[in-house]
Design an enzyme around this catalytic site. Structure first.
Site, PDB file in Angstrom:
ATOM      1  N   GLU A  97     -17.395 -54.309  -3.816  1.00  0.00           N
ATOM      2  CA  GLU A  97     -17.346 -52.995  -4.454  1.00  0.00           C
ATOM      3  C   GLU A  97     -17.333 -51.891  -3.404  1.00  0.00           C
ATOM      4  O   GLU A  97     -17.787 -52.086  -2.281  1.00  0.00           O
ATOM      5  CB  GLU A  97     -18.594 -52.817  -5.340  1.00  0.00           C
ATOM      6  CG  GLU A  97     -18.327 -52.756  -6.824  1.00  0.00           C
ATOM      7  CD  GLU A  97     -17.516 -51.561  -7.304  1.00  0.00           C
ATOM      8  OE1 GLU A  97     -16.563 -51.128  -6.629  1.00  0.00           O
ATOM      9  OE2 GLU A  97     -17.838 -51.066  -8.388  1.00  0.00           O
ATOM     10  N   ASP A  98     -16.851 -50.729  -3.803  1.00  0.00           N
ATOM     11  CA  ASP A  98     -16.866 -49.585  -2.899  1.00  0.00           C
ATOM     12  C   ASP A  98     -18.263 -48.984  -2.790  1.00  0.00           C
ATOM     13  O   ASP A  98     -18.763 -48.738  -1.711  1.00  0.00           O
ATOM     14  CB  ASP A  98     -15.856 -48.511  -3.355  1.00  0.00           C
ATOM     15  CG  ASP A  98     -15.951 -48.189  -4.846  1.00  0.00           C
ATOM     16  OD1 ASP A  98     -16.872 -48.682  -5.539  1.00  0.00           O
ATOM     17  OD2 ASP A  98     -15.089 -47.439  -5.342  1.00  0.00           O
ATOM     18  N   ASP A 101     -23.863 -47.105  -7.588  1.00  0.00           N
ATOM     19  CA  ASP A 101     -24.408 -45.805  -7.962  1.00  0.00           C
ATOM     20  C   ASP A 101     -25.452 -46.038  -9.065  1.00  0.00           C
ATOM     21  O   ASP A 101     -26.604 -46.348  -8.773  1.00  0.00           O
ATOM     22  CB  ASP A 101     -23.217 -44.960  -8.423  1.00  0.00           C
ATOM     23  CG  ASP A 101     -23.546 -43.505  -8.666  1.00  0.00           C
ATOM     24  OD1 ASP A 101     -24.567 -43.043  -8.175  1.00  0.00           O
ATOM     25  OD2 ASP A 101     -22.748 -42.825  -9.351  1.00  0.00           O
ATOM     26  N   LYS A 129     -25.982 -45.880  -3.174  1.00  0.00           N
ATOM     27  CA  LYS A 129     -26.665 -44.609  -3.461  1.00  0.00           C
ATOM     28  C   LYS A 129     -27.884 -44.939  -4.322  1.00  0.00           C
ATOM     29  O   LYS A 129     -27.817 -44.852  -5.540  1.00  0.00           O
ATOM     30  CB  LYS A 129     -25.729 -43.699  -4.285  1.00  0.00           C
ATOM     31  CG  LYS A 129     -24.914 -42.727  -3.482  1.00  0.00           C
ATOM     32  CD  LYS A 129     -24.418 -41.566  -4.312  1.00  0.00           C
ATOM     33  CE  LYS A 129     -23.059 -41.818  -4.899  1.00  0.00           C
ATOM     34  NZ  LYS A 129     -22.412 -40.626  -5.477  1.00  0.00           N
ATOM     35  N   PHE A 150     -21.574 -36.874  -3.724  1.00  0.00           N
ATOM     36  CA  PHE A 150     -20.302 -37.456  -4.148  1.00  0.00           C
ATOM     37  C   PHE A 150     -19.396 -37.602  -2.931  1.00  0.00           C
ATOM     38  O   PHE A 150     -19.059 -36.624  -2.275  1.00  0.00           O
ATOM     39  CB  PHE A 150     -19.636 -36.609  -5.233  1.00  0.00           C
ATOM     40  CG  PHE A 150     -18.544 -37.366  -5.920  1.00  0.00           C
ATOM     41  CD1 PHE A 150     -18.843 -38.268  -6.927  1.00  0.00           C
ATOM     42  CD2 PHE A 150     -17.221 -37.216  -5.533  1.00  0.00           C
ATOM     43  CE1 PHE A 150     -17.844 -39.012  -7.538  1.00  0.00           C
ATOM     44  CE2 PHE A 150     -16.207 -37.948  -6.143  1.00  0.00           C
ATOM     45  CZ  PHE A 150     -16.526 -38.836  -7.149  1.00  0.00           C
ATOM     46  N   ARG A 163      -8.186 -41.168  -1.410  1.00  0.00           N
ATOM     47  CA  ARG A 163      -8.464 -42.578  -1.138  1.00  0.00           C
ATOM     48  C   ARG A 163      -7.975 -43.001   0.241  1.00  0.00           C
ATOM     49  O   ARG A 163      -8.484 -43.957   0.821  1.00  0.00           O
ATOM     50  CB  ARG A 163      -7.755 -43.470  -2.173  1.00  0.00           C
ATOM     51  CG  ARG A 163      -8.296 -43.350  -3.588  1.00  0.00           C
ATOM     52  CD  ARG A 163      -7.718 -44.471  -4.439  1.00  0.00           C
ATOM     53  NE  ARG A 163      -7.860 -44.221  -5.866  1.00  0.00           N
ATOM     54  CZ  ARG A 163      -8.950 -44.474  -6.590  1.00  0.00           C
ATOM     55  NH1 ARG A 163     -10.016 -44.981  -6.009  1.00  0.00           N
ATOM     56  NH2 ARG A 163      -8.980 -44.218  -7.876  1.00  0.00           N
TER      57      ARG A 163
HETATM   58  P1  IMP Z   1     -21.881 -47.447 -11.007  1.00  0.00           P
HETATM   59  O1  IMP Z   1     -21.351 -48.303 -12.111  1.00  0.00           O
HETATM   60  O2  IMP Z   1     -22.512 -46.187 -11.526  1.00  0.00           O
HETATM   61  O3  IMP Z   1     -22.772 -48.180 -10.022  1.00  0.00           O
HETATM   62  O4  IMP Z   1     -20.664 -46.837 -10.239  1.00  0.00           O
HETATM   63  C1  IMP Z   1     -19.813 -47.551  -9.521  1.00  0.00           C
HETATM   64  C2  IMP Z   1     -18.461 -46.860  -9.466  1.00  0.00           C
HETATM   65  O5  IMP Z   1     -18.549 -45.445  -9.617  1.00  0.00           O
HETATM   66  C3  IMP Z   1     -17.841 -47.076  -8.126  1.00  0.00           C
HETATM   67  O6  IMP Z   1     -17.092 -48.253  -8.112  1.00  0.00           O
HETATM   68  C4  IMP Z   1     -16.994 -45.844  -7.949  1.00  0.00           C
HETATM   69  O7  IMP Z   1     -15.701 -46.079  -8.477  1.00  0.00           O
HETATM   70  C5  IMP Z   1     -17.659 -44.766  -8.755  1.00  0.00           C
HETATM   71  N1  IMP Z   1     -18.437 -43.849  -7.895  1.00  0.00           N
HETATM   72  C6  IMP Z   1     -19.768 -43.737  -7.841  1.00  0.00           C
HETATM   73  N2  IMP Z   1     -20.173 -42.811  -6.947  1.00  0.00           N
HETATM   74  C7  IMP Z   1     -19.034 -42.329  -6.397  1.00  0.00           C
HETATM   75  C8  IMP Z   1     -18.784 -41.357  -5.358  1.00  0.00           C
HETATM   76  O8  IMP Z   1     -19.674 -40.733  -4.738  1.00  0.00           O
HETATM   77  N3  IMP Z   1     -17.479 -41.134  -5.067  1.00  0.00           N
HETATM   78  C9  IMP Z   1     -16.450 -41.781  -5.697  1.00  0.00           C
HETATM   79  N4  IMP Z   1     -16.648 -42.703  -6.656  1.00  0.00           N
HETATM   80  C10 IMP Z   1     -17.936 -42.979  -7.004  1.00  0.00           C
HETATM   81 MG    MG Z   2     -14.977 -48.514  -8.318  1.00  0.00          MG
END
Ligand code: IMP
Ligand code: MG
Length: 178
Positions: A97-98, A101, A129, A150, A163
């Protein structure tokens, strides 16, 4: 006015850390092969760079999920937008994963691969994060832990842009500047 971008993690820092992760993963999976699942689109650049540094056999597949609209806040409801081409059954799945969050995406995916009878499921994220976590997820490999901002670049977007930046940056959108 233009968006303002400040560098958080340079190209050199990312490259060094990805090499370390690749070495650690190669060591941990010695004698095994890896079914590397890249979560599109954000993890594409990281997954490819990481795969280049792994020395055990790797099969790559791609999947897309969504929990965000075009904004910057997770909706918590994760959906599969594009599924894998190959079966993960009996494979050592490494989800790449990138960024983690809220944790919703990785929580959803870890359960999904367990249900699909993977031999093992591990997770690797470029960025973490922790301040924004809603669900507890055990991530096995983390590139960098970052503050609650962000970020964009190295695969990550703000409304589909940025990107392609070779570094991780913080964006201050033009319409939110004073
Ligand atoms: P989660 O499901 O809330 O853990 O979020 C994961 C996804 O949210 C990541 O795969 C990103 O695509 C997106 N995301 C969360 N934070 C950021 C950020 O700071 N910048 C860009 N994309 C984010
Ligand atoms: Mg993503």
């Amino acid at each position: 006015m233009e968006d303002k971008i400040s560098v958080m993690l340079s190209e050199e820092e990312l490259d060094k850390r990805i090499r370390e992760l690749g070495a650690q993963i190669s060591e941990d999976y010695k004698g095994e092969s890896i079914f590397l699942v890249c979560i599109l689109k954000g993890a594409a650049m990281f997954a490819c760079e990481l795969a280049k540094r792994i020395t055990v056999p790797v099969v790559m597949d791609f999947m897309a999920t969504s929990s965000y609209g075009s904004g910057t806040v997770s909706s918590g409801d994760v959906k599969i937008k594009k599924d894998l081409d190959l079966s993960p059954e009996g494979q050592n799945v490494l989800i790449v994963e990138d960024i983690i969050d809220s944790g919703n995406t990785l929580n959803f995916l870890s359960h999904l691969f367990a249900e699909r009878n993977a031999k093992s499921v591990k997770m690797c994220t470029m960025l973490d994060k922790p301040d924004r976590r809603e669900v507890d997820v055990a991530v096995d490999y983390t590139g960098f832990t970052i503050p609650d901002e962000f970020v964009i670049g190295f695969g990550l977007d703000y409304d589909q842009r940025y990107r392609n930046l070779p570094y991780i940056g913080v964006v201050e959108p033009a319409d939110k500047q004073e």
